[in-house]
Design a protein around this motif. Sequence first.
Motif, PDB file in Angstrom:
ATOM      1  N   GLY A 138      33.024  41.613  45.635  1.00  0.00           N
ATOM      2  CA  GLY A 138      32.436  42.925  45.360  1.00  0.00           C
ATOM      3  C   GLY A 138      33.203  44.045  46.039  1.00  0.00           C
ATOM      4  O   GLY A 138      33.407  45.117  45.450  1.00  0.00           O
ATOM      5  N   ARG A 141      36.341  44.596  44.079  1.00  0.00           N
ATOM      6  CA  ARG A 141      36.088  45.326  42.836  1.00  0.00           C
ATOM      7  C   ARG A 141      35.925  46.813  43.106  1.00  0.00           C
ATOM      8  O   ARG A 141      36.445  47.653  42.357  1.00  0.00           O
ATOM      9  N   VAL A 159      31.622  52.798  34.900  1.00  0.00           N
ATOM     10  CA  VAL A 159      31.137  51.726  35.773  1.00  0.00           C
ATOM     11  C   VAL A 159      29.656  51.909  36.067  1.00  0.00           C
ATOM     12  O   VAL A 159      28.868  50.952  36.032  1.00  0.00           O
ATOM     13  N   GLU A 163      26.720  49.236  35.027  1.00  0.00           N
ATOM     14  CA  GLU A 163      25.804  48.621  35.991  1.00  0.00           C
ATOM     15  C   GLU A 163      24.350  48.918  35.638  1.00  0.00           C
ATOM     16  O   GLU A 163      23.469  48.058  35.807  1.00  0.00           O
ATOM     17  N   GLY A 193      31.148  47.085  29.393  1.00  0.00           N
ATOM     18  CA  GLY A 193      31.881  46.109  30.179  1.00  0.00           C
ATOM     19  C   GLY A 193      33.311  45.948  29.707  1.00  0.00           C
ATOM     20  O   GLY A 193      34.234  45.787  30.517  1.00  0.00           O
ATOM     21  N   HIS A 270      31.626  42.356  35.979  1.00  0.00           N
ATOM     22  CA  HIS A 270      30.995  42.623  37.267  1.00  0.00           C
ATOM     23  C   HIS A 270      31.126  41.431  38.205  1.00  0.00           C
ATOM     24  O   HIS A 270      30.736  41.515  39.382  1.00  0.00           O
ATOM     25  N   ARG A 271      31.705  40.337  37.702  1.00  0.00           N
ATOM     26  CA  ARG A 271      31.925  39.147  38.517  1.00  0.00           C
ATOM     27  C   ARG A 271      33.428  38.880  38.732  1.00  0.00           C
ATOM     28  O   ARG A 271      33.796  37.903  39.391  1.00  0.00           O
TER      29      ARG A 271
END
Length: 376
Positions: A138, A141, A159, A163, A193, A270-271
């Motif tokens: 995280g 990122r 972003v 989210e 995404g 997001h991963r």
Amino acid sequence: MTDPVAVSLRRLTLSDFRNYENASISLNSRMVAFVGNNGAGKTNILEAISFLSAGRGLRRAMLSEVARHAHTGAWAVSALIDGAYGETRLGTGLNAGDQSRKVRIDGEDARSSEALLEYLRVLWLVPSMDGLFTGSAGDRRKFLDRLVLSLNPSHGKTVTEFERALRQRNRLLSEGGTAAFLDAIEAQVAELGTAVSLARNETVSLLSAKLKAQAELGLPFPTAEIHLEGAFETATIGLGASDREDCYRELLREGRFRDKAAGRTLDGPHRSDLGVLHVDKHVPAALASTGEQKALLIGIILAHADLTTAISGMTPVLLLDEVAAHLDPGRRAALFSRLQAMGPQVFMTGTDVNLFKDLPEDAQIFEVADGLINPL
């Protein structure tokens, strides 16, 4: 090819910011250093400058936390800059009782902090980033998204919307939302995404080229090789925007039962993670020594500053907090020389004035003590 616009701060003013009641600094150099004891407020000055860009500043602090008086929460930072639009005054701050900061450009209210990116790109390297390679995905990122933002001013908004859409999907799953509602929100998640993923990939590709070019300069810093990694990156490798979006939408649909049980969305950018390799030793950056990790990070920041200049058409403002103290004299001199050649305005901090003896003659050095900032 048009030469980039040289952007620089000419005056910086702080009001009720951290430990400064009122402070004003006149600036006439592209290389500026602040010297003082630990806790004197050197980093606070850099943080103030970082608020002249989009986002939450280099400490990512709550806005009310940076105010000198906690009971009001009010503070202000302003700067007179020379840049693409000539002399421009930028200002930002928090009024007592407000939840979001105000931004003003030449006395006119701006809609958001993203408007500042048209005038100024601020990049930074701070001690809290030293554990980047061994920390969480995280954190990497967030680091990458900050790099993207300096090249693509709309990335931060994308972003944030991505989210938000993920949270809405998670809530629908937990509350038993209908298939139609899930289809709709998943289409939004997939679109946003995909935009986030493509922007990150483009930045990584461009930055990789800059890192390779930088390696040929013979700088005394190890070369980093960077790439995006993760299940989503593997599943969508080589896909264009439309196919990538379709693939993500299908991953989301197939993963509903699993994601509901997990309480979160398990597939997506997001991963993803930013992978960094120490090229000379061919080992992951996380396995390099502490000193090598610092040097790798410096190399990435230098390459990114160069890339920001090339893409935005203007030189960035670079904030380097306590960097010089961690370098041997040879690397320190090489860093200063490279920064001077690149042309950004650079603000540095250190506890010892001797750390900056290799700066050019026209550099400005200020002493910071007791809430005062005085030229040496």
